[in-house]
Each structure stands twice: as C-alpha cells, then as structure tokens.
Design a protein around this motif. Structure first.
Motif, short mmCIF file in Angstrom:
data_model
loop_
_atom_site.label_atom_id
_atom_site.label_comp_id
_atom_site.label_asym_id
_atom_site.label_seq_id
_atom_site.Cartn_x
_atom_site.Cartn_y
_atom_site.Cartn_z
N UNK A 160 -8.21 -9.79 -7.94
CA UNK A 160 -7.40 -9.16 -9.20
C UNK A 160 -8.25 -8.16 -9.87
N UNK A 161 -8.00 -7.10 -10.25
CA UNK A 161 -8.93 -6.23 -10.96
C UNK A 161 -7.89 -5.41 -12.07
N UNK A 162 -8.46 -5.35 -13.35
CA UNK A 162 -7.83 -4.50 -14.29
C UNK A 162 -8.85 -3.43 -14.57
N UNK A 206 2.91 -11.27 -10.84
CA UNK A 206 2.02 -10.19 -10.83
C UNK A 206 1.44 -9.80 -9.44
N UNK A 207 1.26 -8.49 -9.15
CA UNK A 207 0.64 -8.40 -7.57
C UNK A 207 -0.76 -8.28 -7.65
N UNK A 208 -1.35 -9.04 -6.57
CA UNK A 208 -2.93 -8.98 -6.64
C UNK A 208 -3.46 -7.58 -6.41
N UNK A 209 -4.64 -7.29 -6.39
CA UNK A 209 -5.13 -6.13 -5.89
C UNK A 209 -5.43 -5.92 -4.59
N UNK A 210 -5.78 -7.17 -3.97
CA UNK A 210 -5.96 -7.26 -2.63
C UNK A 210 -5.92 -8.73 -2.06
N UNK A 211 -5.40 -9.22 -0.75
CA UNK A 211 -5.57 -10.33 -0.73
C UNK A 211 -4.06 -10.86 -0.48
#
Lengths: 250, 617
Positions: free
Chosen positions: A12-14, A54-59
C-alpha cells in the motif's frame, strides 16, 4: 481450523510513500490477533486494507476464500454486512437513533433473518454486554463504556466470521476497558475471529498472537496462546509481552 | 387605386374588433388621390381632458346634443383596456415572480452562508481558540458577503437598466416611447441600495451563529454550527416490514422534517411561481374567458355598427341568417341608449343590450340574468357608477319617460369600456345604436368559412368574426406575451429548484459526513445511501408539490382577482381555468424529476469521501 483470512504480497502506497511493504500472513478461524507497532508503522492501514475499507495498491486479500481487494462497492458492502464486524476507537453510533435501533440496523439491512429474530438477537447481545437498561436511550445520554458495548453489539448482530477492532478501548478508562476486553474475549471464545490494532499492552495481552509492524513490514510475531480469565496468568502474559516490545524499543 | 402595405402600425385606439374601426395611414398625395374619387369624409374628433373622468360627461353631453354619431366613441377607458391589459397582466406576473424570487434568494443566502460556515467550522474553532474575538471572525465572512452583495446588486442594476426595453417594449409601441426619468433612475438606485443593506443585515444575523459556537463544539465534539439539541425517537426496531432504506428515510422526514424545511418551502414557492402564471395563461387562452368579458360564447359574432344604414344592414343580416341551413340558433341583441342617475345625482348615459336572450350566457358576480321585463343586469363598472346593487331599483329615463327596473344581476364586462347593461325589455321606439348577433352553427368547425361567406354577401358596416378570431384579436396579445413569460418563469422555477437542491444537499452532505462514513462501515453501499437521500428529498418534494398545487388552487384565484380589481379593467372576479394535465401531472413531474436527478448527480460526490479519514478524525 479453516483459514478465515489470507493476505498475500500486500503493498500500500500513498504517492511515493510505501506504507505497507509485501505483507503476508494467514488467520485461522477462532484466532485472536493483535497488530502492534510504532505510530506510522502502518498498523491501521493494514487493518483497513485487509478489511476492505481501503483498497491495497497491490496484493491479494482473501476472506473465507473470497478475494476482496477489488470488489465493487455493493459487493464489498454486502460482505461487510454479512461477514465482518467493526469496532473503532469511538463508538460511531448514529446520532439520530437509540441504542437498540443502532444495534438492529445492520441486521435489518442484511435481512437474513426476520425482524423478530434480529430483535431477539439484539436483546440477547444487550443482555450479554450488560446494557439492556439503556436499550431505548438516546446515545448522547449514556456513558462511553456503554456506547462501546453497543458498538460491539452492532458489530455482532449479523454473527460475523471476523471482528475487526481499531483501538477499541482507546477512548475508555481502565475499568471500562477491562469490561469491554472481557466481552471481546468471550466472543472470541465463542468462535468469532478477532483482529485488533492496538498500542496498549493490556489489550494485546488478551490475544493469541501479536503481529509487530515496523515501517510497513511484519518485523516479528509472538504467540501468547489462548487467553484465560485468570489474574496471575494475565499479569504474566502482559509482562512477557512488555519485555518483548521493550526489546523492540516500543 | 392599389396600395402596397409598407408596415403594420399598432394603433392603441382602434386595434380591436371591440372598437370596430380600422385606420389606414396614407401619404398626403395618396389621400388626395383617394379623396378625388369620391366617398364620404369621416371626422375623428379627439378631446383631451385634464381629468380623464370628464370624458364620460363629455360623451354624455355630445350624445345627448344630437350631434352625428356614425362612428364609435372611443374613450380613454377603452384605449386603456384594450392596450394596457397585456402590460398589466405581464407586470402582475413579473411582480409575483419577483416577490417569490426575493423570498427564495434569501433562503439561498442563508444556506450558502450556513454551508460555508459548516465547511469551515474547524477554521472558525481554531480562530476562536487562538483568541480572535467574535466580531473579527464575523467580519472576515461579512466582508466577503458585502463584496458579493455589492457586486450582485451592481450587476443586477446594470442588467435591469439594459433590459428594461425588453419589458417595456409592448407598452412603448402602443403608448409611445418614454425615456427613463431621473426619478426612475434614482428610485431604482435607492431600491438597489436598500437591497444591499437588507442582504448585509441578513448575513450579519446568520453570522451571529458563530458567537454561540464554542471551541469545544467545533474542534472537540465536531458538532455543527446550528447546535440545536435534537430528540431521538426510539422505535426503528419495531418496524416489521418496511425496507431499511425506506424506514430510515421516512423516519427522518417524520421526526426531523424541520431539517428539510428549505427544500419543502422552495418547492412550494416554485410551484406557486410557475402554476399561477400558467393558470392565468390558460384562463386567457380559454374560449370560456369571453364570458367574463361581457360576451357570450358562440361560433360567430356579428356586429352591425351605428350609422345611417344600421337598420338596412341588420335586416340584410337577418335575411342571410334565416336562409342559412347551417345555423343551429342565433340570438339578436339591440343596443339602445337610455339614461340613469349616477351617485352624484347627475344623469348618465347607459347602453343597454336588449333581446330575449340578453345576459343569459354571461357569468355573474352577483345575481343573474334578467328574466322579466322590469329587470336589468348591469356591468360592474356601471354598478359603481350608479351606486346600486342587486335587488335595488334604478330609474331609467328614455324618451321623456321614467321606468323602474330592478337590478337582477351584476356582471363583469370589458366590452364598450365596461359600461353596459342587459335587459329583455325592448325599448322599441328608441334608435338602435348597434346590433349584435351571436350565431351557433350546427358544425362549429366551419365558422371561418361561414364568416367569410357572409362577409362577401353583407356590405360594410357589419363585422362578422368567428369567435376564435374575436378572442385572438382581443386577448391574443396577452396570451402570446404570457406564453413567452410563462416559458421563462418555468425555466427560472426549474433552475431555482435545481440550485436550491444543490445548495441544500451540499450542506446536508457536509453535516452528514460522519453518518455516511458510519453507514458505509457497517455495510450500507453508496447505492443504499443514494436511495435514502432520494427517498427523503423525493418525499419532501412531493409534499411541497402537493401543498403548492393546493395553495395555487386556494390562493391563485384570490391573488389574480385582487390584482385584476386593482387594475381597473372592469374585471372583478375571474375563475382561473386549470389545465389538469399541466397542473397535476406535467409540472409536478417536472419538479420532482429535476429534484431527483439533481440529487442523484450531487450524491455522486459521496464516492469521493474518504471513510477512513472521517473515522480517524
């Protein structure tokens, strides 16, 4: 025991900041997991990512073998309603409803049971958490502890397979906090899987296992085993956990 | 001689079949050429009075002096009536709409300010926390609204000056152009200044809410700017059947209706604003309206005008009608001039339409048509002039005789300047001033054809008009103008409804921010939340529409009649003619549809809400 939650390669990135970095873990049915870590370590972000808030960035995140990280809003809502329960630091009850009306709300929405059955279940939960006498009260007229119990009742009304908690006792005094934790342990003992985020040793000491996060990575894990309501043993668990955390500089 | 029509000139004095005369403007040389070919000269005598009321006395004196009366007497009241009716009705409609718009704009001002304060409540709290006094915080906002108000008022003033031609176009082409007087400019400046002052005072009052807001309320408790304690009504859990979205929405409307008051009031005002002018337009457009005008409703109206050949013309008309098989029935009315006494005890001329059916097809304000020879029905304006009411006796003077008549009824009349009477007594020996024949055909659809055919047989001095043409020529102008204005009003009303819906929902969403997050967290989807707002706003809108339609029916007629009475048109009471399709289906559906569509679009912003941020707050 079957796997309830499975987290695979979660990122997860912002913007350019990576908050969760390749998280992998598995939660079995009936487990009680606490996620701990420094402020900004990503523990709340992890909770929201694995609970579909919340949606993860990937995974990928699997709940009861269903991949949930990319579900549409309506499907996610349905899942949240039928399989998950949430308890936050504040009770977040709806201000325009009474205590009991707040509790039955998700039950009425899911409509898996008749209204009478939902009401009966709500009454049972109210009794179990000791707040039957305030059932018809305005939420502004009851104490913080009673509100948090009501929030737990609401989270349990649809008999979720997993209960997520974000600092559920963070806004309570120590005696009320203990009462709320007793309720959570009882629910867990009855089979509901629990995942909490906390910075409080007393709360984490109630769980079977602790996941320690550091800069978005799972740095360590510690198994405490099932909690038993025994003062001496509780003290010992808290001491063990305290020393473990101290070694990590928390 | 042949002429080329260069242009049509609007003639305020003779532009209607009611005046039964048409003028053609020729060049001097053409006129001389035409005059050289023979024909009769007709003189138009114009008299101007310092006091317009003197005209009636002058008319009486002229008529009684036995001077030539081949033409129609056109009095000020007639010119006023025929030419000003359009402008009076338009002015009334615009005034009504403006009043409602002012009411709505104040609601807009309130909600815009409230929404701004709600959105910036944390900033306000912070300013309070660091010790800024209330007045300083208020002035930050007040200055902004003062600048906006002065900009708005200035732009509005300029637009009003520039667009005044648009609204006074009709009046200037009929009555002549009149440049803006210094008084008018000054007066509008004063009104604009007043508008600015009122807005400023109103904004100040709303901003007073900042005073009562505490730092704890705004920063800790997160309660809104209007921190009123709301009672919680327990009982949602008792519902057995209603779906949860409907249940929550209807409970809110039932127990917290005040919160939706703005939408409700604006819908009521918008419906009133649209429906009253629409009903007025329908009324003027309806064939039935002529019965309010002192005329009966038939297929063809024939008027045999005053002149040396009146009896010959009349006989010819009767001959044509008697020999026509397409006629189902016709009635003849003969107009005679008699005298009566006015309230000042002076003799006044009274025109009576006599005939067996006289007054039978009119609408009466009071009483009814004359049924006996000693009865008379008088027009509303004559009632005022004579000072008598239904059941009273009036003395009619004719040919040196005096005869008592009982007033059987009072009707409203806009023909012949509004001063007429109806009687079935024949006044046989009196000279006929005019004959009017109302003809009903077996097949109404051939009215135009018949009128044309008879016009070809019958000479000048007789006007034959299908009723539709008569109505169009008398009220067509009003209806056409009203059509344009009503179109504009409906657009303004629709825009208003959209604007208020957007403003209100923006404020509501700010206030409901945390509730939305909670509902999302416990399993309600955006679709559920959207449905709830749509149910709430839809229910409120439906209630507003219902009340709006009810008020239109209850008050619309009263408002219109009050204005008509004030206008001096001779109309005392008009029953508004409603088009049920427009009033009960189209307008309600349009208002409801617009509100729901706007709500649906505005609610799409909910998807951008960050639930986690709200929960973490």
């Amino acid at each position: 025991m079957r796997t309830i939650l499975n987290v695979e390669n979660l990122f997860k990135s912002f913007g350019k900041t990576t908050v969760l970095n390749n998280i992998n873990f598995e939660v079995k049915e009936g487990d009680f997991i606490s996620i701990m870590g420094h402020s900004g370590s990503g523990k709340s972000t992890l909770l929201y990512s694995i609970s579909g808030m919340d949606k993860p960035t990937s995974g990928k995140v699997f709940l009861c073998n269903q991949e949930i990280s990319n579900l549409a809003d309506a499907e996610m809502s349905e899942l949240r309603l039928s399989k998950m329960g949430f308890v936050f630091q504040h009770s977040y009850l709806l201000k325009n409803l009474s205590i009991k009306d707040n509790i039955v709300l998700p039950g009425f929405k899911l409509a898996r049971k008749s209204r009478d059955q939902v009401n009966d279940h709500a009454d049972a939960l109210l009794e179990k958490t000791g707040i039957t006498h305030v059932a018809d009260h305005d939420i502004k007229k009851v104490s913080g502890g009673q509100l948090q119990r009501a929030a737990i009742c609401r989270a349990l009304i649809n008999q979720p397979v997993i209960l997520f908690g974000d600092e559920p006792t963070g806004a309570l005094n120590s005696s009320t906090s203990k009462e709320v934790l007793d309720i959570i342990n009882r629910i867990n003992n009855e089979g509901t899987t629990v995942i909490l985020v906390t910075h409080d040793v007393k709360v984490a000491a109630r769980s079977d296992e602790i996941i320690y996060l550091m800069d978005g990575n799972i740095e360590d894990r510690m198994t405490l085993g099932k909690y038993e309501n025994d003062n001496m043993r509780t003290k010992a668990r808290e001491k063990k956990l305290y020393e473990w955390l101290e070694a990590k500089g928390l | 001689m042949t002429f080329v029509v260069e242009v049509f000139v609007l003639d305020a004095q003779m532009n209607s079949p009611m005046v039964s005369s048409t003028r053609i403007l020729l060049s001097d040389s053409d006129f001389e050429g035409l005059k050289a070919q023979g024909g009769e000269n007709e003189y138009l005598i114009e008299a101007y009075f310092a006091n317009a009321k003197e005209a009636t006395r002058f008319q009486n004196d002229y008529e009684n002096a036995g001077l030539p009366q081949d033409g129609q007497a056109v009095t000020y009241s007639m010119i006023f009536l025929l030419s000003a009716i359009t402008d009076i009705i338009m002015a009334f409609v615009l005034l009504l709409v403006s009043m409602l718009l002012v009411a709505v704009s104040f609601i807009c001002v309130k909600f815009t300010i409230m929404a701004a304060l709600e959105e910036e409540i944390t900033e306000i709290g912070t300013m309070k926390a660091i010790g800024l006094p209330f007045k300083d915080i208020r002035n930050i906002y007040l200055l902004k609204y003062k600048i906006l108000a002065i900009t708005g008022v200035t732009i509005g003033y300029i637009i009003a000056l520039l667009s005044s031609d648009l609204f006074t176009h009709h009046i200037s082409i009929t009555f002549g152009n009149m440049s803006l007087s210094v008084f008018a400019i000054l007066f509008s400046l004063i009104v604009s200044g007043l508008m600015y002052l009122v807005i400023t005072v109103y904004a100040k009052r709303i901003l007073k809410k900042i005073k009562n807001l505490t730092v704890v309320d705004s920063l800790v408790k997160g309660s809104g700017i209007s921190n009123k304690k709301e009672k919680v009504k327990d009982g949602l859990h008792k519902s057995k059947k209603l779906s949860i979205n409907w249940l929550m929405s209807l409970r809110e409307i039932r127990y917290r209706f005040k919160k939706w008051g703005i939408v409700f009031s604006v819908v009521v005002l918008a419906v009133l604003m649209m429906m009253i002018p629409i009903n007025l337009m329908n009324t003027f457009d309806s064939p039935e309206f002529v019965t309010y005008m002192g005329s009966s409703l038939e297929d063809i109206l024939i008027e045999v005008d005053n002149g040396d050949t009146i009896e010959e013309n009349y006989a010819k008309v009767i001959e044509v009608l008697d020999n026509d098989d397409d006629i189902s029935k016709y009635y003849t009315y003969r107009r005679v001039r008699v005298q009566s006494m006015n309230t000042d005890g002076e003799l006044m001329n009274l025109y009576i339409d006599t005939g067996d059916n006289s007054g039978k097809e009119l609408r009466y304000i009071a009483g009814g048509a004359p049924n006996f020879e000693n009865e008379i029905a008088i027009s509303y304006l004559n009632m005022n002039e004579i000072g008598k009411d239904v059941g009273d006796t009036i003395i009619i003077y004719f040919e040196g005789n005096e005869q008592d008549f009982v007033i059987s009824g009072v009707y409203q009349d806009v023909t012949s300047g509004g001063y007429t009477a109806k009687s079935i007594y024949h006044f046989s020996n009196l000279v006929s001033q005019k004959y009017t024949l109302s003809v009903d055909l077996l097949d109404s659809s051939i009215a135009n054809q018949k009128a044309d055919a008879w016009s070809n047989i019958i000479d000048t001095g007789v006007s034959i008009d299908p009723m539709a043409d008569f109505i169009d020529q008398t009220l067509g102008g009003v209806v056409r103008q009203l059509n344009i204005v009503v179109g504009l009003i409906v657009m303004v009303g629709a825009l208003l409804v959209v604007l208020i819906t957007v403003l209100y929902l923006k404020l509501r969403l700010v206030k409901d921010y945390s509730n939305i997050a909670i509902m999302k967290a416990i399993g309600f989807s955006y679709q559920d939340l959207t449905k709830q707002y749509l149910i709430k706003i839809g229910t409120v809108a439906l209630m507003g529409i219902t009340l709006g339609v009810l008020l239109t029916n209850l008050l619309g007629e009263r408002i219109v009649n009050a204005v008509l009475r004030m206008s001096g048109l001779g109309l005392q009471s008009v029953g508004l003619i409603v088009n049920p399709l427009i009033q009960f289906v189209l307008i309600p559906l349009m208002v409801l549809g617009l509100i729901l569509l706007t709500t649906w679009i505005v609610l799409k912003t909910m998807k951008k809400y960050n639930i986690i941020a709200i929960i973490n707050e």
